[in-house]
Write a protein that holds these residues in place. Structure first.
Motif, PDB file in Angstrom:
ATOM      1  N   PRO A  72      -0.906  60.433  -5.060  1.00  0.00           N
ATOM      2  CA  PRO A  72      -1.626  59.761  -6.143  1.00  0.00           C
ATOM      3  C   PRO A  72      -2.899  59.101  -5.606  1.00  0.00           C
ATOM      4  N   PRO A  73      -3.917  58.995  -6.442  1.00  0.00           N
ATOM      5  CA  PRO A  73      -5.151  58.351  -5.980  1.00  0.00           C
ATOM      6  C   PRO A  73      -4.900  56.890  -5.637  1.00  0.00           C
ATOM      7  N   ARG A  74      -5.658  56.402  -4.668  1.00  0.00           N
ATOM      8  CA  ARG A  74      -5.506  55.010  -4.255  1.00  0.00           C
ATOM      9  C   ARG A  74      -6.035  54.101  -5.350  1.00  0.00           C
ATOM     10  N   ALA A  75      -5.327  53.052  -5.567  1.00  0.00           N
ATOM     11  CA  ALA A  75      -5.779  52.057  -6.540  1.00  0.00           C
ATOM     12  C   ALA A  75      -7.012  51.368  -5.975  1.00  0.00           C
ATOM     13  N   PRO A  76      -7.996  51.099  -6.818  1.00  0.00           N
ATOM     14  CA  PRO A  76      -9.180  50.406  -6.308  1.00  0.00           C
ATOM     15  C   PRO A  76      -8.806  49.017  -5.806  1.00  0.00           C
ATOM     16  N   SER A 134     -10.021  40.945  -2.841  1.00  0.00           N
ATOM     17  CA  SER A 134      -9.792  41.520  -1.503  1.00  0.00           C
ATOM     18  C   SER A 134     -11.099  42.033  -0.912  1.00  0.00           C
ATOM     19  N   ARG A 135     -11.996  42.547  -1.750  1.00  0.00           N
ATOM     20  CA  ARG A 135     -13.310  42.982  -1.263  1.00  0.00           C
ATOM     21  C   ARG A 135     -14.139  41.788  -0.803  1.00  0.00           C
ATOM     22  N   ILE A 136     -14.077  40.694  -1.554  1.00  0.00           N
ATOM     23  CA  ILE A 136     -14.792  39.472  -1.160  1.00  0.00           C
ATOM     24  C   ILE A 136     -14.229  38.952   0.158  1.00  0.00           C
ATOM     25  N   ASP A 137     -12.908  38.936   0.273  1.00  0.00           N
ATOM     26  CA  ASP A 137     -12.274  38.474   1.511  1.00  0.00           C
ATOM     27  C   ASP A 137     -12.696  39.335   2.703  1.00  0.00           C
ATOM     28  N   SER A 138     -12.804  40.631   2.487  1.00  0.00           N
ATOM     29  CA  SER A 138     -13.226  41.541   3.551  1.00  0.00           C
ATOM     30  C   SER A 138     -14.670  41.257   3.979  1.00  0.00           C
ATOM     31  N   GLU A 139     -15.558  41.037   3.010  1.00  0.00           N
ATOM     32  CA  GLU A 139     -16.961  40.719   3.323  1.00  0.00           C
ATOM     33  C   GLU A 139     -17.058  39.362   4.020  1.00  0.00           C
ATOM     34  N   LEU A 140     -16.243  38.410   3.593  1.00  0.00           N
ATOM     35  CA  LEU A 140     -16.242  37.088   4.208  1.00  0.00           C
ATOM     36  C   LEU A 140     -15.791  37.189   5.665  1.00  0.00           C
ATOM     37  N   LYS A 141     -14.796  38.008   5.916  1.00  0.00           N
ATOM     38  CA  LYS A 141     -14.321  38.206   7.282  1.00  0.00           C
ATOM     39  C   LYS A 141     -15.442  38.780   8.150  1.00  0.00           C
ATOM     40  N   LYS A 142     -16.185  39.756   7.613  1.00  0.00           N
ATOM     41  CA  LYS A 142     -17.321  40.327   8.353  1.00  0.00           C
ATOM     42  C   LYS A 142     -18.341  39.246   8.696  1.00  0.00           C
ATOM     43  N   LEU A 143     -18.671  38.430   7.702  1.00  0.00           N
ATOM     44  CA  LEU A 143     -19.669  37.383   7.915  1.00  0.00           C
ATOM     45  C   LEU A 143     -19.203  36.355   8.940  1.00  0.00           C
ATOM     46  N   ARG A 144     -17.950  35.991   8.877  1.00  0.00           N
ATOM     47  CA  ARG A 144     -17.421  35.024   9.854  1.00  0.00           C
ATOM     48  C   ARG A 144     -17.484  35.592  11.274  1.00  0.00           C
ATOM     49  N   GLU A 145     -17.163  36.874  11.404  1.00  0.00           N
ATOM     50  CA  GLU A 145     -17.238  37.509  12.720  1.00  0.00           C
ATOM     51  C   GLU A 145     -18.683  37.582  13.209  1.00  0.00           C
ATOM     52  N   LEU A 146     -19.614  37.885  12.300  1.00  0.00           N
ATOM     53  CA  LEU A 146     -21.033  37.968  12.667  1.00  0.00           C
ATOM     54  C   LEU A 146     -21.575  36.647  13.188  1.00  0.00           C
ATOM     55  N   THR A 147     -21.135  35.562  12.585  1.00  0.00           N
ATOM     56  CA  THR A 147     -21.690  34.252  12.926  1.00  0.00           C
ATOM     57  C   THR A 147     -20.884  33.527  13.995  1.00  0.00           C
ATOM     58  N   LYS A 148     -19.733  34.038  14.326  1.00  0.00           N
ATOM     59  CA  LYS A 148     -18.792  33.342  15.206  1.00  0.00           C
ATOM     60  C   LYS A 148     -19.439  32.858  16.507  1.00  0.00           C
ATOM     61  N   ASP A 149     -20.035  33.736  17.263  1.00  0.00           N
ATOM     62  CA  ASP A 149     -20.610  33.358  18.549  1.00  0.00           C
ATOM     63  C   ASP A 149     -22.137  33.312  18.512  1.00  0.00           C
ATOM     64  N   ALA A 150     -22.720  33.705  17.396  1.00  0.00           N
ATOM     65  CA  ALA A 150     -24.177  33.820  17.321  1.00  0.00           C
ATOM     66  C   ALA A 150     -24.867  32.533  16.890  1.00  0.00           C
ATOM     67  N   ALA A 203     -20.578  36.517   0.487  1.00  0.00           N
ATOM     68  CA  ALA A 203     -19.586  37.578   0.296  1.00  0.00           C
ATOM     69  C   ALA A 203     -19.426  37.896  -1.192  1.00  0.00           C
ATOM     70  N   PHE A 204     -19.362  36.863  -2.016  1.00  0.00           N
ATOM     71  CA  PHE A 204     -19.258  37.042  -3.464  1.00  0.00           C
ATOM     72  C   PHE A 204     -20.462  37.813  -4.009  1.00  0.00           C
ATOM     73  N   MET A 205     -21.665  37.390  -3.597  1.00  0.00           N
ATOM     74  CA  MET A 205     -22.878  38.051  -4.092  1.00  0.00           C
ATOM     75  C   MET A 205     -22.941  39.509  -3.640  1.00  0.00           C
ATOM     76  N   LYS A 206     -22.495  39.787  -2.425  1.00  0.00           N
ATOM     77  CA  LYS A 206     -22.517  41.166  -1.926  1.00  0.00           C
ATOM     78  C   LYS A 206     -21.647  42.060  -2.790  1.00  0.00           C
ATOM     79  N   VAL A 207     -20.443  41.620  -3.107  1.00  0.00           N
ATOM     80  CA  VAL A 207     -19.535  42.417  -3.934  1.00  0.00           C
ATOM     81  C   VAL A 207     -20.108  42.579  -5.343  1.00  0.00           C
TER      82      VAL A 207
END
Length: 138
Positions: free
Chosen positions: A19-23, A28-44, A61-65
């Motif tokens: 069956p097709p994957r549920a979107p 969860s998409r916002i949380d994923s983008e937030l995780k990316k941003l936190r990793e980007l800024t962590k040591d920088a 993250a919200f605006m990106k989604v």
């Protein structure tokens, strides 16, 4: 004679009929983008500056989604749309969705610039932030 546990003959058929994957949910998409941003800024970004920008990250993250969704919704829309106000007033106007998209993208871009200004130029994190922006433009 095939082994009982051998599923190699079936797996192709099963994969094609799965069956097709549920979107993914917006949250969860916002949380994923937030995780990316936190990793980007962590040591920088130094800790004292990082504390100041932490409230900005969930909004980014919200605006990106939202931008990704709006772009998908507007993909096949015309930039201008006809209107008829009644009483003989009619014509063309900018599609309201494009206006909202442009405002949101402007805010998003300013916020990302604030974040980028806190990072040293030429670092991997700054380059990754540019990639994050470019994902939104695609």
């Amino acid at each position: 004679m095939a082994k009982v546990g051998n599923t190699s003959e079936v797996s192709g058929k099963v994969a094609a009929n799965s069956p097709p994957r549920a979107p993914r949910s917006k949250q969860s998409r916002i949380d994923s983008e937030l995780k990316k941003l936190r990793e980007l800024t962590k040591d920088a970004i130094p800790d004292e500056k990082r504390k100041a920008i932490m409230p900005l990250l969930p909004n980014l993250a919200f605006m990106k989604v939202k931008l990704d969704d709006a772009r998908a919704d507007l993909l096949y829309e015309d930039i201008f749309t006809e209107y008829d106000n009644g009483g003989g007033q009619s014509g063309l106007r900018e599609h309201p969705g494009f206006s909202a998209y442009n405002k949101l993208f402007t805010t998003f871009s300013r916020s990302v610039k604030q974040l980028a200004d806190m990072m040293p130029n030429g670092t991997a994190a700054a380059d990754a932030l540019i990639d994050f922006i470019n994902e939104t433009r695609c």
